[in-house]
Design a protein around this motif. Sequence first.
Motif, PDB file in Angstrom:
ATOM      1  N   GLY A   1      -4.995 -22.028  -1.942  1.00  0.00           N
ATOM      2  CA  GLY A   1      -4.088 -22.824  -1.138  1.00  0.00           C
ATOM      3  C   GLY A   1      -4.711 -24.112  -0.658  1.00  0.00           C
ATOM      4  O   GLY A   1      -5.907 -24.373  -0.867  1.00  0.00           O
ATOM      5  N   TYR A   2      -3.886 -24.916  -0.026  1.00  0.00           N
ATOM      6  CA  TYR A   2      -4.317 -26.201   0.505  1.00  0.00           C
ATOM      7  C   TYR A   2      -3.681 -26.387   1.877  1.00  0.00           C
ATOM      8  O   TYR A   2      -2.486 -26.130   2.053  1.00  0.00           O
ATOM      9  CB  TYR A   2      -3.900 -27.332  -0.428  1.00  0.00           C
ATOM     10  N   VAL A   3      -4.454 -26.839   2.854  1.00  0.00           N
ATOM     11  CA  VAL A   3      -3.962 -27.125   4.196  1.00  0.00           C
ATOM     12  C   VAL A   3      -4.125 -28.613   4.448  1.00  0.00           C
ATOM     13  O   VAL A   3      -5.199 -29.172   4.217  1.00  0.00           O
ATOM     14  CB  VAL A   3      -4.734 -26.322   5.272  1.00  0.00           C
TER      15      VAL A   3
ATOM     16  N   GLU B   1       0.486 -29.379  10.963  1.00  0.00           N
ATOM     17  CA  GLU B   1      -0.217 -29.117   9.721  1.00  0.00           C
ATOM     18  C   GLU B   1       0.734 -28.380   8.782  1.00  0.00           C
ATOM     19  O   GLU B   1       1.629 -27.656   9.211  1.00  0.00           O
ATOM     20  CB  GLU B   1      -1.516 -28.338   9.937  1.00  0.00           C
TER      21      GLU B   1
ATOM     22  N   SER C   1       0.845 -26.308   4.831  1.00  0.00           N
ATOM     23  CA  SER C   1       0.006 -25.671   3.814  1.00  0.00           C
ATOM     24  C   SER C   1       0.879 -25.158   2.685  1.00  0.00           C
ATOM     25  O   SER C   1       2.072 -24.915   2.849  1.00  0.00           O
ATOM     26  CB  SER C   1      -0.810 -24.521   4.417  1.00  0.00           C
TER      27      SER C   1
ATOM     28  N   SER D   1       0.423 -22.408  -0.872  1.00  0.00           N
ATOM     29  CA  SER D   1      -0.493 -21.468  -1.506  1.00  0.00           C
ATOM     30  C   SER D   1       0.166 -20.806  -2.708  1.00  0.00           C
ATOM     31  O   SER D   1       1.387 -20.761  -2.821  1.00  0.00           O
ATOM     32  CB  SER D   1      -0.951 -20.389  -0.513  1.00  0.00           C
TER      33      SER D   1
END
Length: 168
Positions: free
Chosen positions: A16-18, A26, A28, A30
Motif C-alpha cells: 500500500g501507499y499512504v 491522509e 491511502s 492498498s
Amino acid sequence: TGRTSVTSASVFARLGYVARLTPQDEASASFEYARGWQRSGRYAEASVAGSFDPNLANPYPIASAGGTDSLSIVKAGGQWTHLWGDRVETQLNLGVAHAFDTRSGLAATLGGSPIATPVGDYTWAEYGARVGYRLVGSRVLDTFLYGTLGGRPINDTIHGGAGLRYAF
C-alpha cells in the motif's frame, strides 16, 4: 446431534501507499492477496431417536469424513482519514474483494446420498467508518462500523465495536 472441530489458517501479503495530503488529512490505497484454508473434522449424526425425545427419529442423518476447503482472495481498497482539531479523527474506507480458486475437500452425505458442495468465484464490496478520540501519548479510543455488500454466500453484513489503539 453431532460434534466436529474446525481449524482455520491463512497467509496474506499487502502492499500500500499512504499520502499525507494536509496536516489534517491522509489518504491511502492498498492491494492484498490472501490464501486461506479451513479444515473440518469428521462429523456424523445418528439415525436413531434423539436424546431430547425418544419418540423422534432422525430420518436424514448427515455425515462427513472431514476435509479442507481453500480459497484465494484479491482485494483493493482505499481510505481517507481526517483529524478534527487535536483529538478527534474520522476515517472512511471502501474496497472490493474477489475470491477465486475456491476448492472444497468435503464429501458429505445426507441420508446416504452425496451432497454437492458449491464452490465458485465471489465478488463483494467492503466498507467502513471509524471515529477515534486521541487520549494521551499514542493511545486512541476507537468506535467503528464495518460491513460487506455481496450476493450469496458473502451476503450483506455489518458489525461494529470499540477498541483501544496504541501506536509505537
